[in-house]
Design a protein around this motif. Sequence first.
Motif, mmCIF file in Angstrom:
data_model
loop_
_atom_site.group_PDB
_atom_site.id
_atom_site.type_symbol
_atom_site.label_atom_id
_atom_site.label_comp_id
_atom_site.label_asym_id
_atom_site.label_seq_id
_atom_site.Cartn_x
_atom_site.Cartn_y
_atom_site.Cartn_z
ATOM 1 N N THR A 68 0.932 -1.317 -0.115
ATOM 2 C CA THR A 68 0.005 -0.009 -0.095
ATOM 3 C C THR A 68 0.843 1.300 0.118
ATOM 4 O O THR A 68 2.255 1.048 0.395
ATOM 5 N N TYR A 69 0.359 2.219 -0.407
ATOM 6 C CA TYR A 69 1.108 3.611 -0.644
ATOM 7 C C TYR A 69 -0.175 4.610 -0.436
ATOM 8 O O TYR A 69 -1.000 4.667 -0.983
ATOM 9 N N THR A 70 0.244 5.532 0.269
ATOM 10 C CA THR A 70 -0.770 6.770 0.489
ATOM 11 C C THR A 70 -0.124 8.219 0.212
ATOM 12 O O THR A 70 0.956 8.224 0.463
ATOM 13 N N ASP A 71 -0.870 9.047 -0.191
ATOM 14 C CA ASP A 71 -0.399 10.433 -0.197
ATOM 15 C C ASP A 71 -1.659 11.394 0.391
ATOM 16 O O ASP A 71 -2.364 10.776 1.151
ATOM 17 N N SER A 74 -5.260 10.074 -1.629
ATOM 18 C CA SER A 74 -5.212 8.817 -1.998
ATOM 19 C C SER A 74 -4.785 7.481 -1.364
ATOM 20 O O SER A 74 -3.731 7.848 -0.868
ATOM 21 N N LEU A 75 -5.407 6.485 -1.439
ATOM 22 C CA LEU A 75 -4.971 5.115 -1.075
ATOM 23 C C LEU A 75 -4.472 4.273 -2.253
ATOM 24 O O LEU A 75 -5.630 4.210 -3.154
ATOM 25 N N TYR A 76 -3.343 3.868 -2.446
ATOM 26 C CA TYR A 76 -2.862 3.021 -3.656
ATOM 27 C C TYR A 76 -2.796 1.648 -3.026
ATOM 28 O O TYR A 76 -2.119 1.440 -2.052
ATOM 29 N N LYS A 130 -6.321 2.870 -7.180
ATOM 30 C CA LYS A 130 -6.585 3.847 -6.544
ATOM 31 C C LYS A 130 -7.758 4.249 -5.986
ATOM 32 O O LYS A 130 -8.447 4.166 -6.644
ATOM 33 N N LYS A 132 -10.089 6.295 -2.531
ATOM 34 C CA LYS A 132 -9.964 7.599 -1.530
ATOM 35 C C LYS A 132 -9.093 7.088 -0.344
ATOM 36 O O LYS A 132 -9.091 5.928 -0.033
ATOM 37 N N TYR A 133 -8.395 8.206 0.061
ATOM 38 C CA TYR A 133 -7.459 8.228 1.161
ATOM 39 C C TYR A 133 -8.212 7.586 2.316
ATOM 40 O O TYR A 133 -9.439 7.704 2.630
ATOM 41 N N SER A 134 -7.500 6.429 3.120
ATOM 42 C CA SER A 134 -7.843 6.087 4.522
ATOM 43 C C SER A 134 -6.890 5.623 5.137
ATOM 44 O O SER A 134 -5.633 5.168 4.751
ATOM 45 N N GLU A 135 -6.837 5.993 6.499
ATOM 46 C CA GLU A 135 -5.832 5.649 7.273
ATOM 47 C C GLU A 135 -6.020 4.202 7.848
ATOM 48 O O GLU A 135 -5.085 3.604 8.856
#
Length: 141
Positions: A68-71, A74-76, A130, A132-135
Amino acid sequence: MKRGIITRGKWIVLAVILMLGIFGGCGLEKTDEKKLEDLTYTILEEKEIPQEFLAVIEEKKEQMFKLTYTDEESLYIAVGYGVQQTGGYSISVNQCYLTQNAVYFDTTLIGPSKGEQVNEAKSYPYLVIKTKYSEKNVVFQ
């Protein structure tokens, strides 16, 4: 002589108590698999993958991987199936959904069809999406 055995026994008891205390506090977070919603996602082409993430994928592509990768937005999520002896492979996304405390992601590697003309060179099938961003943690199924 008896005194040494008692002392050694006390150390063993103390060590056991400490180990139970340490391991008792180290529990895995229980994940709730109940689906709240399907996540919308985009399957990315190589040119759309962030360069930092692509470099890691290139480094790991010979073996199976789940990354996984985030910016900031976005969450990849990436899944690779390692080296295959021919071309003609594809990857399908079976599920990508959100639960209360995790993102669940499931894929399947699909081999070439019988009789399909395939490139005889080795291939390294992987897929990057890709969303939506999520923690939240990503659970690969």
